[in-house]
Write a protein that holds these residues in place. Structure first.
Motif, mmCIF file in Angstrom:
data_model
loop_
_atom_site.group_PDB
_atom_site.id
_atom_site.type_symbol
_atom_site.label_atom_id
_atom_site.label_comp_id
_atom_site.label_asym_id
_atom_site.label_seq_id
_atom_site.Cartn_x
_atom_site.Cartn_y
_atom_site.Cartn_z
ATOM 1 N N ILE A 330 32.502 -22.460 -41.348
ATOM 2 C CA ILE A 330 34.073 -23.091 -41.290
ATOM 3 C C ILE A 330 34.018 -24.269 -42.421
ATOM 4 C CG2 ILE A 330 35.739 -24.075 -39.995
ATOM 5 C CD1 ILE A 330 34.218 -22.615 -37.579
ATOM 6 N N PRO A 331 34.922 -24.052 -43.235
ATOM 7 C CA PRO A 331 34.899 -25.126 -44.187
ATOM 8 C C PRO A 331 35.598 -26.501 -43.513
ATOM 9 C CG PRO A 331 36.087 -23.064 -45.259
ATOM 10 C CD PRO A 331 35.491 -22.974 -43.847
ATOM 11 N N ASN A 332 35.342 -27.565 -43.921
ATOM 12 C CA ASN A 332 35.957 -28.804 -43.523
ATOM 13 C C ASN A 332 35.907 -29.043 -41.720
ATOM 14 O OD1 ASN A 332 37.107 -31.362 -43.587
ATOM 15 N ND2 ASN A 332 39.245 -30.459 -43.822
ATOM 16 N N SER A 333 34.543 -28.806 -41.270
ATOM 17 C CA SER A 333 34.341 -28.847 -40.095
ATOM 18 C C SER A 333 33.042 -29.690 -39.808
ATOM 19 C CB SER A 333 34.114 -27.447 -39.559
ATOM 20 O OG SER A 333 32.902 -26.824 -39.941
ATOM 21 N N SER A 334 32.974 -29.951 -38.561
ATOM 22 C CA SER A 334 31.683 -30.643 -38.420
ATOM 23 C C SER A 334 31.330 -30.759 -36.772
ATOM 24 C CB SER A 334 31.615 -32.184 -38.880
ATOM 25 O OG SER A 334 30.523 -32.894 -38.668
ATOM 26 N N LEU A 335 30.136 -30.630 -36.513
ATOM 27 C CA LEU A 335 29.946 -30.397 -34.916
ATOM 28 C C LEU A 335 29.147 -31.601 -34.571
ATOM 29 C CD1 LEU A 335 29.333 -28.393 -32.503
ATOM 30 C CD2 LEU A 335 27.215 -27.509 -33.620
ATOM 31 N N VAL A 336 29.390 -31.988 -33.364
ATOM 32 C CA VAL A 336 28.934 -33.135 -32.565
ATOM 33 C C VAL A 336 27.897 -32.860 -31.546
ATOM 34 C CG1 VAL A 336 29.568 -34.676 -30.930
ATOM 35 C CG2 VAL A 336 30.818 -34.617 -32.864
ATOM 36 N N CYS A 337 26.509 -33.280 -31.819
ATOM 37 C CA CYS A 337 25.609 -32.904 -30.894
ATOM 38 C C CYS A 337 25.629 -33.572 -29.531
ATOM 39 C CB CYS A 337 24.147 -33.270 -31.498
ATOM 40 S SG CYS A 337 22.706 -32.779 -30.608
ATOM 41 N N THR A 338 25.266 -33.099 -28.423
ATOM 42 C CA THR A 338 25.479 -34.007 -27.150
ATOM 43 C C THR A 338 24.273 -33.483 -26.336
ATOM 44 O OG1 THR A 338 26.360 -31.735 -25.984
ATOM 45 C CG2 THR A 338 28.080 -33.159 -26.888
ATOM 46 N N ASN A 339 23.195 -33.398 -27.081
ATOM 47 C CA ASN A 339 21.867 -33.138 -26.358
ATOM 48 C C ASN A 339 21.430 -34.203 -25.485
ATOM 49 O OD1 ASN A 339 18.507 -33.119 -26.455
ATOM 50 N ND2 ASN A 339 19.487 -31.022 -25.649
ATOM 51 N N ASP A 340 21.848 -35.447 -25.581
ATOM 52 C CA ASP A 340 21.547 -36.571 -25.265
ATOM 53 C C ASP A 340 22.305 -36.845 -24.000
ATOM 54 O OD1 ASP A 340 23.089 -36.909 -27.176
ATOM 55 O OD2 ASP A 340 22.311 -39.167 -27.156
ATOM 56 N N LEU A 341 23.504 -36.312 -23.896
ATOM 57 C CA LEU A 341 24.698 -36.808 -23.067
ATOM 58 C C LEU A 341 24.795 -36.190 -21.758
ATOM 59 C CD1 LEU A 341 27.312 -37.604 -25.838
ATOM 60 C CD2 LEU A 341 25.621 -39.105 -24.951
ATOM 61 N N VAL A 342 23.632 -35.931 -21.172
ATOM 62 C CA VAL A 342 23.577 -35.589 -19.712
ATOM 63 C C VAL A 342 22.361 -36.223 -19.208
ATOM 64 C CG1 VAL A 342 24.648 -33.136 -20.164
ATOM 65 C CG2 VAL A 342 22.229 -33.486 -20.209
ATOM 66 N N TYR A 343 22.582 -36.362 -17.808
ATOM 67 C CA TYR A 343 21.474 -37.049 -17.253
ATOM 68 C C TYR A 343 20.643 -35.978 -16.500
ATOM 69 C CZ TYR A 343 24.019 -41.467 -17.607
ATOM 70 O OH TYR A 343 24.790 -42.606 -18.086
ATOM 71 N N PRO A 344 19.163 -36.475 -16.217
ATOM 72 C CA PRO A 344 18.250 -35.326 -15.800
ATOM 73 C C PRO A 344 18.935 -34.763 -14.198
ATOM 74 C CG PRO A 344 17.117 -37.354 -16.730
ATOM 75 C CD PRO A 344 18.529 -37.437 -16.622
ATOM 76 N N TYR A 345 19.786 -35.598 -13.663
ATOM 77 C CA TYR A 345 20.173 -34.762 -12.474
ATOM 78 C C TYR A 345 21.444 -34.020 -12.519
ATOM 79 C CZ TYR A 345 23.224 -38.973 -12.912
ATOM 80 O OH TYR A 345 24.129 -39.856 -13.205
ATOM 81 N N GLU A 346 21.975 -33.961 -13.787
ATOM 82 C CA GLU A 346 23.110 -33.213 -14.072
ATOM 83 C C GLU A 346 22.756 -31.737 -14.371
ATOM 84 O OE1 GLU A 346 26.602 -35.918 -15.461
ATOM 85 O OE2 GLU A 346 25.064 -36.007 -16.873
ATOM 86 N N THR A 347 21.923 -31.162 -14.020
ATOM 87 C CA THR A 347 21.805 -29.604 -14.419
ATOM 88 C C THR A 347 22.659 -28.736 -13.828
ATOM 89 O OG1 THR A 347 20.301 -29.432 -12.511
ATOM 90 C CG2 THR A 347 19.018 -30.065 -14.305
ATOM 91 N N THR A 348 23.355 -28.875 -12.989
ATOM 92 C CA THR A 348 24.482 -28.076 -12.337
ATOM 93 C C THR A 348 25.673 -28.743 -12.668
ATOM 94 O OG1 THR A 348 24.100 -29.023 -10.223
ATOM 95 C CG2 THR A 348 22.699 -26.936 -10.542
ATOM 96 N N GLN A 349 25.925 -29.801 -13.354
ATOM 97 C CA GLN A 349 27.109 -30.327 -13.497
ATOM 98 C C GLN A 349 27.659 -29.896 -14.900
ATOM 99 O OE1 GLN A 349 30.178 -31.333 -13.100
ATOM 100 N NE2 GLN A 349 29.544 -33.149 -11.844
ATOM 101 N N ILE A 350 28.661 -28.684 -14.943
ATOM 102 C CA ILE A 350 29.202 -28.372 -16.093
ATOM 103 C C ILE A 350 30.274 -29.482 -16.899
ATOM 104 C CG2 ILE A 350 31.373 -27.432 -15.170
ATOM 105 C CD1 ILE A 350 29.293 -25.534 -17.731
ATOM 106 N N HIS A 351 30.561 -30.546 -15.970
ATOM 107 C CA HIS A 351 31.284 -31.643 -16.533
ATOM 108 C C HIS A 351 30.603 -32.945 -16.631
ATOM 109 C CE1 HIS A 351 34.417 -28.819 -14.796
ATOM 110 N NE2 HIS A 351 34.528 -28.820 -16.084
#
Length: 483
Positions: A330-351
Motif C-alpha cells: 500500500i503506497p504511503n502507508s506505515s504499520l505500528v508494531c505493538t508486540n510489546d504493548l501487552v502485559y503477560p497477564y493479558e493473554t485473554t484480553q483482546i483490548h
C-alpha cells in the motif's frame, strides 16, 4: 379566531424552520477544518436553491446551487491553523444558519474495530492505563476536537449521521477514542495547533465490513443483497460485510481530511493466504478514491498478542504477517508494531490497556512523514536476512537506527531444524571487529538444534519478545520459513 391565528403563526414558524438550509452533522459547532485547503462543506436545501456561504476570516463568499434532491456541496478556502474561533454562515434565502467555535487545524480519520473504538474510559472489564491523569490533563488540550459517528448498519450508503463535534475537556475526554485521542494529543503538543479526529469505526468489524457493494461483488464472495445478507449468518452482526461501511463510514466521505488511522484485523484472523493484505489494499484504494483527496496517508496498527484459544498457535501471527505485507504493497502507508504493548497477564484480553503508546506511535509516524519532524524516529526494526554458520544463526535487521538491544538475555526467538519443530532459542548480540557480514548481528542457537534451518521471532498468537531498536521501538514478529 385567536386560536386560528396562533395556529397559523405556528405553521409559519414551522415552515420557516423546515425551509432553512440544513447541514450535515459533520459540519457544525466546534468542528475542526483542515487548514489551508479547499474544505468541503455540505448539506441540503430546497431543490435548485442558491446557498451562500460566508466566513469570519474572509470577505469572499461562496455560492452553490442545490441539486434536484436538495443536496449541495461548497468548497471554502480555509485559513492557516490557529486557536482563533471562527464562524461560518449558510443562507439559502430563507434565513441564515451560523456555526460557531470552529477551528482551523489538522483533521484525521480514526477507523477500524473495537481497539480503535475503545474510549479513554475503557470498556467494561477493559481499562485504559493512565485514565485519571488523562482526565486531569484534558483541559490543556481543548483545541483537540472529536466527532463520533454512530455505528450503524444500512443496506444503502448514507449521507448523514446523528453526531456532533465535541471539545476536549475533563467532562468529555472519556468518550474520545483512546487511540485517536493520544494520537491527537501528541500532534497538538508537537505542532501547537488544533487537531480534529473523525471516529468512524465498529467493534468486531472485518475488513469486508467497510468495502462497497461493487468491490465486494468484484473481489469477494460475500453476499451483498438483503436476502443473501440475512441468509448469511455470522456468529455476530458486527461481522457482516457492506452494512457498516454504508451506515458508519459513508457519511464522512465529503469531509476534507489529512489522513486515515486504522486499527483492525482481529476479526480477520484465520483468513487464507494473502487475502487480508489484498483486501486491505483494496479498501485503502477505495477510501482514497471516495475521499478524492489524493494518496491520503494510511497509518495502521498491528494486532496485539492474544491467545486466540491457543497461545502457541500461529493464526494471529499469520495475520500480523499479512499486515506487514499490506504495509509493503500500500503506497504511503506505515504499520505500528505493538508486540510489546501487552502485559503477560493479558493473554485473554483482546483490548490491551496500553493505548497511549499506540496513539503516540501513530503520531510519531505522522510527525516524521507529514509534518517535517525528521528527528522523530518512528520505524520498528524488521527482519533483513540470516545466514547459518555451524549450529549458529546470524540475524540482521533493517530500520534498527544503528542499535539492536538488549545485548544479552534476548527473548522471543525460536529455531528449527529439518524436522520443522521450533524450540526456544538462546539469542544475544554479537560483534567482532574487522567488518564483513558477521561483524554485528543477533546470534541464535539452541542445544536441541544442531543444524538450524529456520528462525522465528514472536511468531505465535501470544509470545512477547524484548528486542528494540535505537528508537526504543519493538522488533516486528517474523519467520524465515514458509511452512
Amino acid at each position: 379566531m385567536k386560536e386560528k391565528l396562533i395556529l397559523s403563526l405556528t405553521a409559519l414558524v414551522v415552515l420557516s424552520v423546515q425551509a432553512k438550509v440544513r447541514l450535515s452533522h459533520l459540519v457544525g459547532d466546534n468542528m475542526v477544518l483542515q487548514q489551508q485547503t479547499e474544505a468541503r462543506l455540505w448539506g441540503w436545501a430546497k431543490p435548485g436553491a442558491q446557498v451562500k456561504v460566508t466566513t469570519s476570516w474572509s470577505s469572499d463568499a461562496t455560492t452553490v446551487k442545490a441539486g434536484k434532491d436538495g443536496a449541495w456541496i461548497a468548497r471554502v478556502r480555509t485559513p492557516e491553523a490557529s486557536y482563533e474561533p471562527l464562524t461560518l454562515t449558510f443562507d439559502d434565502g430563507d434565513g441564515p444558519l451560523t456555526i460557531r467555535n470552529v477551528l482551523s487545524g489538522e483533521v484525521w480519520v480514526c477507523a477500524g474495530q473495537s481497539n480503535m473504538e475503545m474510549p479513554v474510559r475503557g470498556f467494561w472489564g477493559c481499562p485504559v492505563e493512565g485514565y485519571n491523569q488523562v482526565v486531569v490533563d484534558a483541559r490543556n488540550h481543548r483545541a483537540v476536537r472529536s466527532v463520533k459517528v454512530p455505528s450503524t448498519m444500512r443496506m444503502e450508503p448514507q449521507t448523514d449521521a446523528q453526531c456532533e463535534w465535541r471539545e476536549c475537556g475533563p467532562q468529555t475526554v472519556s468518550d474520545f477514542s483512546a487511540t485517536g485521542y493520544f494520537f491527537a494529543r501528541t500532534l497538538h503538543q508537537a505542532l501547537d495547533i488544533p487537531i480534529g479526529i473523525i471516529e468512524a469505526n465498529k467493534g468486531g468489524s472485518r475488513v469486508e465490513s467497510w468495502l462497497t457493494k461493487e468491490n465486494l461483488q468484484r473481489h469477494t464472495k460475500e453476499p451483498t443483497d438483503s436476502a443473501g445478507i440475512v441468509a448469511f449468518k455470522p456468529e455476530w452482526d458486527y461481522q457482516r460485510a457492506l452494512l457498516w461501511g454504508n451506515g458508519t463510514f459513508n457519511p464522512i466521505l465529503n469531509s476534507t481530511v489529512k489522513g486515515i488511522l486504522f486499527y483492525q484485523g482481529c476479526s480477520n484472523v484465520g483468513d487464507p493466504a494473502n487475502q487480508y493484505s489484498e483486501r486491505l489494499k483494496l479498501l485503502v484504494d477505495q477510501w482514497r478514491q471516495q475521499f478524492a483527496l489524493g494518496e491520503l496517508p494510511f497509518y495502521f496498527v498491528e494486532i496485539a498478542p492474544y491467545h486466540y484459544d491457543d497461545v502457541n498457535g500461529t493464526q494471529g501471527a499469520l495475520l500480523r504477517e499479512q499486515q506487514q505485507r499490506a504495509a509493503d504493497i500500500i503506497p504511503n502507508s506505515s504499520l505500528v508494531c505493538t508486540n510489546d504493548l501487552v502485559y503477560p497477564y493479558e493473554t485473554t484480553q483482546i483490548h490491551p490497556a496500553q493505548k497511549q503508546q499506540v496513539g503516540e506511535r501513530l503520531a510519531w509516524t505522522a510527525l516524521n512523514r507529514d509534518y517535517g519532524f525528521g528527528q522523530v524516529l518512528y520505524k520498528s526494526s524488521r527482519f533483513k536476512d540470516m545466514k547459518v554458520k555451524g549450529d549458529t544463526v546470524f540475524i540482521h535487521l533493517q530500520d534498527n537506527y544503528h542499535a539492536d538491544a538488549p545485548f544479552e538475555q534476548i527473548e522471543g526467538f525460536e529455531v528449527a531444524g529439518d524436522d520443522r519443530v521450533f524450540r526456544p532459542a538462546r539469542a544475544q548480540h554479537f560483534w567482532q571487529p574487522g567488518g564483513g557480514y558477521w561483524d554485528e548481528a543477533i546470534i541464535v542457537t539452541s542445544p536441541e538444534v544442531r543444524q538450524p534451518v529456520a528462525v522465528r521471532y514472536c511468531f505465535r498468537n501470544f509470545l512477547l519478545g524484548n528486542v528494540r531498536n535505537g528508537a526504543n521501538l519493538p522488533l516486528f514478529p517474523f519467520r524465515t520459513d514458509s511452512w
